[in-house]
Write a protein that holds these residues in place. Structure first.
Motif: not given
Length: 134
Positions: A33-61
């Motif tokens: 259930e681990g989480a990764f967050t790239l800090m930043g303003d999502k309106s300035a850079l779409e890559l920023t934000g949080s994701m959680q759980g192996h399936p979501t992390l796998r896709g994002a990574f």
């Protein structure tokens, strides 16, 4: 987990997996259930934000690794306090679609649970990233 050297070894293994483009190796360092967050303003850079759980992390990574190669990481400082670790590093980044490269510094804040990374909050130069992909 709580053992300083065990936590640092897992972080180094995760960094090596990231540098090698090994998505599964990177995901396996995280708690299910681990989480990764790239800090930043999502309106300035779409890559920023949080994701959680192996399936979501796998896709994002998978997408991050496809877009951005880490061609070297120098760890500048490591601080350990209980189940938390802060790592300051310098990394050479290549944006694969454009071929542009830059050197930047990153601050990663980790929290551990059950011997795995439960949370990673990453602070990177999002303005530099945005300029690179523009």
């Amino acid at each position: 987990m709580g053992q300083r050297e065990d936590m640092l070894a897992l972080i180094r293994a995760a960094y090596a997996a990231r540098g090698d483009g090994d998505v599964e190796g990177l995901v396996s360092a995280f708690h299910p259930e681990g989480a990764f967050t790239l800090m930043g303003d999502k309106s300035a850079l779409e890559l920023t934000g949080s994701m959680q759980g192996h399936p979501t992390l796998r896709g994002a990574f998978s997408q991050l690794i496809a877009d951005f190669g880490f061609e070297g990481r120098e760890i500048l400082a490591e601080l350990v306090d209980g189940d938390r670790v802060a790592v300051h590093s310098r990394v050479n980044v290549r944006h694969h679609p454009t071929g542009k490269t830059f050197s930047t510094e990153i601050l990663d804040l980790f929290r551990f649970q059950d011997g795995k990374i439960a949370e990673l909050i990453e602070f990177a130069d999002t303005a530099q990233i945005k300029a690179m992909i523009a």
